[in-house]
Design a protein around this motif. Sequence first.
Motif, PDB file in Angstrom:
ATOM      1  N   ARG A 127       0.861  -1.182   0.000  1.00 46.24           N
ATOM      2  CA  ARG A 127       0.000   0.000   0.000  1.00 46.24           C
ATOM      3  C   ARG A 127       0.901   1.237   0.000  1.00 46.24           C
ATOM      4  O   ARG A 127       2.113   1.130  -0.075  1.00 46.24           O
ATOM      5  N   THR A 128       0.290   2.417   0.103  1.00 44.52           N
ATOM      6  CA  THR A 128       1.058   3.664   0.165  1.00 44.52           C
ATOM      7  C   THR A 128       1.274   4.068   1.608  1.00 44.52           C
ATOM      8  O   THR A 128       0.326   4.124   2.392  1.00 44.52           O
TER       9      THR A 128
ATOM     10  N   GLY B 261       9.215  -1.735  -4.008  1.00 50.94           N
ATOM     11  CA  GLY B 261       8.325  -0.623  -4.335  1.00 50.94           C
ATOM     12  C   GLY B 261       9.086   0.617  -4.752  1.00 50.94           C
ATOM     13  O   GLY B 261      10.280   0.560  -5.094  1.00 50.94           O
TER      14      GLY B 261
ATOM     15  N   VAL C 279       5.494   3.704  -1.844  1.00 46.62           N
ATOM     16  CA  VAL C 279       4.497   2.786  -2.399  1.00 46.62           C
ATOM     17  C   VAL C 279       5.094   1.380  -2.399  1.00 46.62           C
ATOM     18  O   VAL C 279       5.979   1.067  -3.201  1.00 46.62           O
TER      19      VAL C 279
ATOM     20  N   LEU D 102       4.863  -2.303  -3.330  1.00 44.75           N
ATOM     21  CA  LEU D 102       4.126  -3.096  -4.322  1.00 44.75           C
ATOM     22  C   LEU D 102       4.040  -4.576  -3.964  1.00 44.75           C
ATOM     23  O   LEU D 102       3.038  -5.227  -4.258  1.00 44.75           O
TER      24      LEU D 102
ATOM     25  N   LYS E 131       3.446  -5.542 -11.894  1.00 42.72           N
ATOM     26  CA  LYS E 131       2.491  -5.069 -10.897  1.00 42.72           C
ATOM     27  C   LYS E 131       1.979  -3.693 -11.294  1.00 42.72           C
ATOM     28  O   LYS E 131       2.766  -2.821 -11.695  1.00 42.72           O
ATOM     29  N   SER E 132       0.661  -3.510 -11.201  1.00 38.34           N
ATOM     30  CA  SER E 132       0.041  -2.218 -11.450  1.00 38.34           C
ATOM     31  C   SER E 132      -0.467  -1.637 -10.145  1.00 38.34           C
ATOM     32  O   SER E 132      -0.861  -2.374  -9.241  1.00 38.34           O
ATOM     33  N   TYR E 133      -0.461  -0.309 -10.087  1.00 40.07           N
ATOM     34  CA  TYR E 133      -0.884   0.371  -8.861  1.00 40.07           C
ATOM     35  C   TYR E 133      -1.458   1.726  -9.243  1.00 40.07           C
ATOM     36  O   TYR E 133      -0.925   2.426 -10.092  1.00 40.07           O
ATOM     37  N   GLN E 134      -2.575   2.075  -8.616  1.00 41.46           N
ATOM     38  CA  GLN E 134      -3.182   3.388  -8.833  1.00 41.46           C
ATOM     39  C   GLN E 134      -2.965   4.249  -7.609  1.00 41.46           C
ATOM     40  O   GLN E 134      -3.377   3.901  -6.507  1.00 41.46           O
TER      41      GLN E 134
END
Length: 250
Positions: free
Chosen positions: A121-122, A169, A198, A200, A245-248
Amino acid sequence: MKKLSYSQKKLIEELNLEEKIKIYQGFSQDIEIEEKCDILIHEIVGSIGSREGMVLAVDDAKNRFLKPNAEFIPYQCITKIAPVSPLKLSPEKQIVNFFLKLIMKKVIINLSDDWNFSQPRTYVTYNFPVRNLIAEPQEFENIVFAEDLVTREEKNLEFLIKKTSLFDGFIFFINLWVDKETVIDTLSQKTSWLVRYVKLFEKPLKLEAGDFIKVKIERDISTTQPRYDINATVSKNDGSVFANKSYQLC
């Protein structure tokens, strides 16, 4: 909206500046002013520079408030991204963090309720250790306020790993140019800005010299809710992909 205090009004009166200083109170996009301005000064700068909506506010001010050759303070804001190894707090820093949580409450709650940053997570951190970087930082976004401001952008970055490292991350931090010569670096200097971490992967990936990380970034800051889509592809030095890995980031 915070009202102008009595002491502020009183000071203007005591200095006989009522004719020279005029206060317009409100959100800049909701007000009108009578004359064009020579200088725009603002501090709507997030830990990711554009995250607090400064681009929309500055662009509106440029169109409605400023003379063609107006000066900008700050002059430029560069957000940087770098891949990092897992972050863990020492016992001493855990104690400091505990007291910061008591003082600042939710400002750093992400940092406070997961001492070892175990979950993807962030997180928000102060003074992220530079030793955890595993490749040279690169530009995530580059905003020069006097130039045309881009609200949608796609870009691709590639980070080369030069020695055996663990990767889990990225961090994001800013270089804020107050003018063309004076820069504030929120990674290497102690500032009030946070470094965003972030995470990941729950289990870090072991990388060797010659491996590389490709990052595709889609950035949309055209609304008051900026969005940053990040896709990371981790490849061996022979080009074979072994993680994606994708992250928004909002």
